[in-house]
Design a protein around this motif. Structure first.
Motif, PDB file in Angstrom:
ATOM      1  N   ALA A  11      25.120  32.780  26.231  1.00  0.00           N
ATOM      2  CA  ALA A  11      25.245  33.466  27.361  1.00  0.00           C
ATOM      3  C   ALA A  11      25.672  32.816  28.515  1.00  0.00           C
ATOM      4  O   ALA A  11      26.471  33.086  29.143  1.00  0.00           O
ATOM      5  CB  ALA A  11      23.693  34.139  27.654  1.00  0.00           C
ATOM      6  N   ILE A  12      25.266  31.389  28.379  1.00  0.00           N
ATOM      7  CA  ILE A  12      25.789  30.586  29.685  1.00  0.00           C
ATOM      8  C   ILE A  12      27.013  30.140  29.668  1.00  0.00           C
ATOM      9  O   ILE A  12      28.002  30.211  30.418  1.00  0.00           O
ATOM     10  CB  ILE A  12      24.992  29.220  29.655  1.00  0.00           C
ATOM     11  N   PHE A  13      27.634  29.966  28.148  1.00  0.00           N
ATOM     12  CA  PHE A  13      28.927  29.791  28.172  1.00  0.00           C
ATOM     13  C   PHE A  13      29.805  31.000  28.675  1.00  0.00           C
ATOM     14  O   PHE A  13      30.951  30.751  29.524  1.00  0.00           O
ATOM     15  CB  PHE A  13      29.287  29.659  26.430  1.00  0.00           C
ATOM     16  N   PHE A  14      29.369  32.107  28.322  1.00  0.00           N
ATOM     17  CA  PHE A  14      30.291  33.492  28.713  1.00  0.00           C
ATOM     18  C   PHE A  14      30.134  33.481  30.322  1.00  0.00           C
ATOM     19  O   PHE A  14      31.187  34.087  30.806  1.00  0.00           O
ATOM     20  CB  PHE A  14      29.922  34.693  27.982  1.00  0.00           C
ATOM     21  N   LEU A  15      29.017  33.078  30.719  1.00  0.00           N
ATOM     22  CA  LEU A  15      28.878  33.255  32.432  1.00  0.00           C
ATOM     23  C   LEU A  15      29.686  32.171  32.824  1.00  0.00           C
ATOM     24  O   LEU A  15      30.368  32.623  34.036  1.00  0.00           O
ATOM     25  CB  LEU A  15      27.398  33.108  32.618  1.00  0.00           C
ATOM     26  N   VAL A  16      29.679  31.175  32.350  1.00  0.00           N
ATOM     27  CA  VAL A  16      30.731  30.131  33.050  1.00  0.00           C
ATOM     28  C   VAL A  16      32.130  30.544  33.094  1.00  0.00           C
ATOM     29  O   VAL A  16      32.971  30.125  34.044  1.00  0.00           O
ATOM     30  CB  VAL A  16      30.307  28.718  32.295  1.00  0.00           C
ATOM     31  N   ILE A  17      32.433  30.921  31.869  1.00  0.00           N
ATOM     32  CA  ILE A  17      33.843  31.595  31.801  1.00  0.00           C
ATOM     33  C   ILE A  17      34.319  32.780  32.796  1.00  0.00           C
ATOM     34  O   ILE A  17      35.331  32.346  33.427  1.00  0.00           O
ATOM     35  CB  ILE A  17      34.163  31.817  30.293  1.00  0.00           C
ATOM     36  N   ALA A  18      33.311  33.552  32.761  1.00  0.00           N
ATOM     37  CA  ALA A  18      33.385  34.711  33.769  1.00  0.00           C
ATOM     38  C   ALA A  18      33.518  34.260  35.296  1.00  0.00           C
ATOM     39  O   ALA A  18      34.573  34.672  36.001  1.00  0.00           O
ATOM     40  CB  ALA A  18      32.535  35.615  33.612  1.00  0.00           C
ATOM     41  N   SER A  19      32.538  33.154  35.707  1.00  0.00           N
ATOM     42  CA  SER A  19      32.454  32.659  36.867  1.00  0.00           C
ATOM     43  C   SER A  19      33.868  31.897  37.349  1.00  0.00           C
ATOM     44  O   SER A  19      34.533  32.030  38.361  1.00  0.00           O
ATOM     45  CB  SER A  19      31.378  31.795  37.347  1.00  0.00           C
ATOM     46  N   LEU A  20      34.184  31.277  36.266  1.00  0.00           N
ATOM     47  CA  LEU A  20      35.769  30.556  36.457  1.00  0.00           C
ATOM     48  C   LEU A  20      36.952  31.363  36.671  1.00  0.00           C
ATOM     49  O   LEU A  20      37.572  31.183  37.723  1.00  0.00           O
ATOM     50  CB  LEU A  20      36.136  29.832  35.217  1.00  0.00           C
ATOM     51  N   LEU A  21      37.074  32.765  35.801  1.00  0.00           N
ATOM     52  CA  LEU A  21      37.797  33.446  36.203  1.00  0.00           C
ATOM     53  C   LEU A  21      37.891  34.223  37.657  1.00  0.00           C
ATOM     54  O   LEU A  21      38.829  34.391  38.212  1.00  0.00           O
ATOM     55  CB  LEU A  21      37.721  34.615  35.188  1.00  0.00           C
ATOM     56  N   ILE A  22      36.556  34.506  37.987  1.00  0.00           N
ATOM     57  CA  ILE A  22      36.454  35.037  39.366  1.00  0.00           C
ATOM     58  C   ILE A  22      36.840  34.225  40.234  1.00  0.00           C
ATOM     59  O   ILE A  22      37.380  34.617  41.359  1.00  0.00           O
ATOM     60  CB  ILE A  22      35.033  35.531  39.407  1.00  0.00           C
ATOM     61  N   THR A  23      36.383  33.222  40.082  1.00  0.00           N
ATOM     62  CA  THR A  23      36.581  31.951  41.253  1.00  0.00           C
ATOM     63  C   THR A  23      38.154  31.570  41.366  1.00  0.00           C
ATOM     64  O   THR A  23      38.736  31.453  42.513  1.00  0.00           O
ATOM     65  CB  THR A  23      36.018  30.345  40.815  1.00  0.00           C
ATOM     66  N   PHE A  24      38.877  31.527  40.373  1.00  0.00           N
ATOM     67  CA  PHE A  24      40.350  31.336  40.065  1.00  0.00           C
ATOM     68  C   PHE A  24      41.130  32.852  40.780  1.00  0.00           C
ATOM     69  O   PHE A  24      41.953  32.550  41.519  1.00  0.00           O
ATOM     70  CB  PHE A  24      41.018  31.034  38.822  1.00  0.00           C
ATOM     71  N   VAL A  26      39.858  34.684  43.163  1.00  0.00           N
ATOM     72  CA  VAL A  26      39.721  34.543  44.510  1.00  0.00           C
ATOM     73  C   VAL A  26      40.379  33.404  45.140  1.00  0.00           C
ATOM     74  O   VAL A  26      41.010  33.749  46.332  1.00  0.00           O
ATOM     75  CB  VAL A  26      37.930  34.432  44.826  1.00  0.00           C
ATOM     76  N   LEU A  27      40.504  32.410  44.620  1.00  0.00           N
ATOM     77  CA  LEU A  27      41.288  31.244  45.137  1.00  0.00           C
ATOM     78  C   LEU A  27      43.000  31.839  45.210  1.00  0.00           C
ATOM     79  O   LEU A  27      43.628  31.621  46.195  1.00  0.00           O
ATOM     80  CB  LEU A  27      41.361  30.060  44.325  1.00  0.00           C
ATOM     81  N   ALA A  28      43.625  32.722  44.250  1.00  0.00           N
ATOM     82  CA  ALA A  28      44.963  33.305  43.973  1.00  0.00           C
ATOM     83  C   ALA A  28      45.041  34.041  45.154  1.00  0.00           C
ATOM     84  O   ALA A  28      46.075  34.226  45.695  1.00  0.00           O
ATOM     85  CB  ALA A  28      45.067  33.743  42.792  1.00  0.00           C
ATOM     86  N   ILE A  29      43.931  34.686  45.620  1.00  0.00           N
ATOM     87  CA  ILE A  29      44.113  35.774  46.679  1.00  0.00           C
ATOM     88  C   ILE A  29      44.054  35.171  47.860  1.00  0.00           C
ATOM     89  O   ILE A  29      45.148  35.386  48.878  1.00  0.00           O
ATOM     90  CB  ILE A  29      42.989  37.145  46.467  1.00  0.00           C
ATOM     91  N   LYS A  30      43.171  34.087  48.040  1.00  0.00           N
ATOM     92  CA  LYS A  30      43.051  33.524  49.397  1.00  0.00           C
ATOM     93  C   LYS A  30      43.969  32.409  49.925  1.00  0.00           C
ATOM     94  O   LYS A  30      44.131  32.344  50.745  1.00  0.00           O
ATOM     95  CB  LYS A  30      41.379  33.081  49.565  1.00  0.00           C
ATOM     96  N   PHE A  31      44.385  31.782  48.494  1.00  0.00           N
ATOM     97  CA  PHE A  31      45.475  30.812  49.005  1.00  0.00           C
ATOM     98  C   PHE A  31      46.292  30.736  47.712  1.00  0.00           C
ATOM     99  O   PHE A  31      46.396  30.394  46.860  1.00  0.00           O
ATOM    100  CB  PHE A  31      44.572  29.250  48.660  1.00  0.00           C
ATOM    101  N   PRO A  32      47.348  31.824  48.051  1.00  0.00           N
ATOM    102  CA  PRO A  32      48.534  31.803  47.404  1.00  0.00           C
ATOM    103  C   PRO A  32      49.160  30.499  47.102  1.00  0.00           C
ATOM    104  O   PRO A  32      49.187  29.659  47.866  1.00  0.00           O
ATOM    105  CB  PRO A  32      49.545  32.697  47.938  1.00  0.00           C
TER     106      PRO A  32
END
Length: 90
Positions: A11-24, A26-32
């Protein structure tokens, strides 16, 4: 957690992967960004480098399990070094 026979590490593994995808995302939207060429001479974006890192880390962990008898956290240290190299030079 019993409905899928998941363990907490899974569960932690998949949560980390999901949080990485969400973070990236947000970064792509905020900082093209613009793609850049690294040592492989191919244009990559942050998302491309994340994919390369995740794929390479999977292979590192599989090789670690198959070839060594050392504890798995050392493979994670190697994956972090690999990730730093990919994001710096690829």
């Amino acid at each position: 957690m019993d409905w899928m026979a998941w363990t907490w590490p899974t569960a932690i593994f998949f949560l980390v992967i999901a949080s990485l995808l969400i973070t990236f995302t947000v970064l792509a939207i905020k900082f093209p960004e613009t793609p850049r060429k690294g040592v492989l001479q191919i244009e990559t974006t942050r998302g491309d480098r994340l994919f390369i890192t995740l794929l390479g880390s999977a292979f590192i962990n599989l090789a670690w399990l198959g070839l060594t008898g050392w504890p798995q956290p050392w493979a994670l240290v190697l994956c972090l070094i690999y990730a730093a190299a990919v994001f710096r030079w690829v």
